[in-house]
Design a protein around this motif. Structure first.
Motif, PDB file in Angstrom:
ATOM      1  N   GLU A 286      -4.482  15.348   8.545  1.00  0.00           N
ATOM      2  CA  GLU A 286      -5.831  14.800   8.452  1.00  0.00           C
ATOM      3  C   GLU A 286      -6.388  14.422   9.821  1.00  0.00           C
ATOM      4  OE1 GLU A 286      -8.338  11.340   6.013  1.00  0.00           O
ATOM      5  OE2 GLU A 286      -6.197  11.656   5.602  1.00  0.00           O
TER       6      GLU A 286
ATOM      7  N   PHE B 197      -7.832  15.857   1.515  1.00  0.00           N
ATOM      8  CA  PHE B 197      -6.525  15.219   1.720  1.00  0.00           C
ATOM      9  C   PHE B 197      -6.158  14.213   0.632  1.00  0.00           C
ATOM     10  CE2 PHE B 197      -7.569  16.921   5.872  1.00  0.00           C
ATOM     11  CZ  PHE B 197      -6.359  17.492   6.250  1.00  0.00           C
TER      12      PHE B 197
ATOM     13  N   LEU C 164     -12.947  14.973   4.327  1.00  0.00           N
ATOM     14  CA  LEU C 164     -11.569  14.488   4.461  1.00  0.00           C
ATOM     15  C   LEU C 164     -11.056  13.914   3.142  1.00  0.00           C
ATOM     16  CD1 LEU C 164     -11.849  12.809   7.974  1.00  0.00           C
ATOM     17  CD2 LEU C 164     -10.781  15.011   7.423  1.00  0.00           C
TER      18      LEU C 164
END
Length: 456
Positions: free
Chosen positions: A248, A67, A63
């Protein structure tokens, strides 16, 4: 973006003055072409070692990679190619580039499960690798060794679109065309390293994280080719459970099941998810490795101070000690050895950290050589060389072989030293590129040996 860095081979330039030693040593370089691919030493091509960390830790890393930008900007949605990914090369393509790209695409197909293929001769490519002279590239992006940009298919198109939403990664919902810009006048190893890192970012995550010990998605530049962790991240990035445009939270909900399926060995394993390094620590890194003397040492000491305040015991703390060792290696070699030793102790507890430990061993071998301890220099080199071969870093391998050859000569093993120098030439050509650079590295190592014979 792959940054210009002194990290991988910083010791020699950091711990010696400008080279003055004549390098005869019986190694004839005059009249030999360094650039010819037939003269470059080939690496065996083993598959990467599988990711060795727990899935919960890797989910957080995924993640943070997917992102966030390196600048810290948030990326609102996942973007990727949907469908086959085609690749073409343009510009003044170096002699080794096509074979390097072919091997990389084969690895991406087999290890990451990606549909990556050469672009048809008459069709536009998803990814264009544009080779341009280094001086032109540096005028546009001074800090980059190579870089990747969305929305355009050439370096010239990029120059015309700079500063517009066309080339802004945060504006993308789906990737359709991307350009990778690489110097045409660089070493074969730098071409390969740029292809690995920039292809991975053209296809998948855009961020780099200093806390990743087993990945090219790390600005420390210790890993030069894609690792098992990287291949797992790319495979997860293109899992059918995900699609372009997901935010996300949507990706986070699906990621545990994806990783459980792709990496069952990572289920239930311990591991503490890491937070992204704060900007002051990154600024201290840039000071430590972008300057020399007292300023570099101040940057390294600040790295250690922030690492301690953050409670880190991972690769970032090790990297901080590595930086301190590098900054002290001329002014206080004994303190440098202590710092390097602390770095190595941490690195060798981390998955993927053997590569970092080999870099430290190169530093320690050079210090031992320059301080008149050739037998110890050989021991450090011998420990590092197998790891460096596995990690496919020819420049570092050549440097270790040259250090070992100087140590042999200091011990009276002249024939062995000559043979090892000759064996190093193929790796040096691949790693450094030009005859002048090969000679410069040989001269720098010879200076260390001469210093050791004079008594440090």
């Amino acid at each position: 973006m792959r940054r210009i860095s002194a990290l991988a081979l910083c010791l020699i330039s950091a711990c010696t003055p400008a080279p003055r030693a004549e390098v005869t040593k019986g190694v004839a370089l005059d009249g030999q072409s360094i650039a010819g691919p037939s003269q470059l030493a080939p690496f065996a091509q083993p598959s990467a070692i599988r990711a060795q960390r727990g899935n919960s830790e890797m989910a957080r890393d995924f993640l943070d990679l997917a992102f966030r930008m390196e600048s810290g900007r948030a990326i609102p949605v996942l973007s990727r190619f949907e469908g086959p990914i085609t690749v073409a090369m343009t510009g003044d393509v170096p002699p080794t580039a096509r074979s390097e790209l072919s091997h990389l695409m084969s690895r991406l197909r087999h290890e990451a499960g990606l549909d990556v293929r050469p672009a048809p001769g008459d069709g536009a490519a998803s990814i264009t690798v544009d080779f341009v002279p280094r001086a032109q590239m540096r005028r546009a992006v001074p800090s980059a060794a190579c870089f990747v940009v969305p929305g355009v298919r050439s370096f010239d198109e990029y120059k015309g679109a700079r500063g517009t939403p066309v080339v802004d990664w945060t504006q993308l919902v789906q990737r359709n065309r991307v350009v990778i810009v690489i110097p045409s006048d660089t070493s074969a190893q730098e071409v390969r390293d740029c292809l690995h890192e920039e292809m991975a970012q053209a296809i998948g995550p855009l961020n780099d994280l200093y806390h990743l010990p087993d990945s090219v998605f790390n600005d420390d530049n210790f890993h030069t080719v894609l690792t098992g962790f990287d291949m797992l991240i790319l495979r997860a990035y293109y899992a059918p459970d995900l699609q372009s445009g997901m935010n996300e939270a949507e990706v986070a909900r699906r990621l545990p099941a994806i990783l459980a399926r792709l990496n069952p060995g990572g289920e239930g394993r311990g591991g503490q998810p890491k937070t992204i390094a704060p900007r002051p620590w990154v600024a201290a890194v840039e000071q430590a490795f972008g300057t020399r003397g007292g300023s570099a040492r101040a940057g390294a000491e600040r790295m250690i101070s922030i690492a301690a305040a953050q409670g880190w015991s991972d690769g970032r703390l090790a990297f901080s000690y590595y930086a301190l060792g590098r900054a002290q290696v001329t002014s206080d070699p004994e303190a440098a050895v202590r710092a390097f030793t602390k770095a190595a102790q941490i690195y060798r507890t981390l998955p993927g950290g053997a590569v970092h430990g080999a870099h430290v061993d190169m530093q320690l071998a050079a210090v031992a050589l320059s301080s008149g301890q050739p037998a110890q220099a050989v021991q450090f080199a011998d420990r590092a060389i197998p790891v460096v071969k596995q990690s496919q870093n020819a420049a570092l391998l050549a440097t270790l072989m040259l250090i070992k050859a100087e140590a042999f000569e200091a011990q009276g093993q002249v024939a062995e030293a000559r043979a090892l120098r000759l064996d190093s030439l193929g790796w040096a050509r691949y790693g450094f590129g030009s005859e002048a650079q090969v000679r410069a590295r040989m001269a720098e190592v010879a200076t260390l040996g001469a210093r050791g014979r004079r008594g440090g």
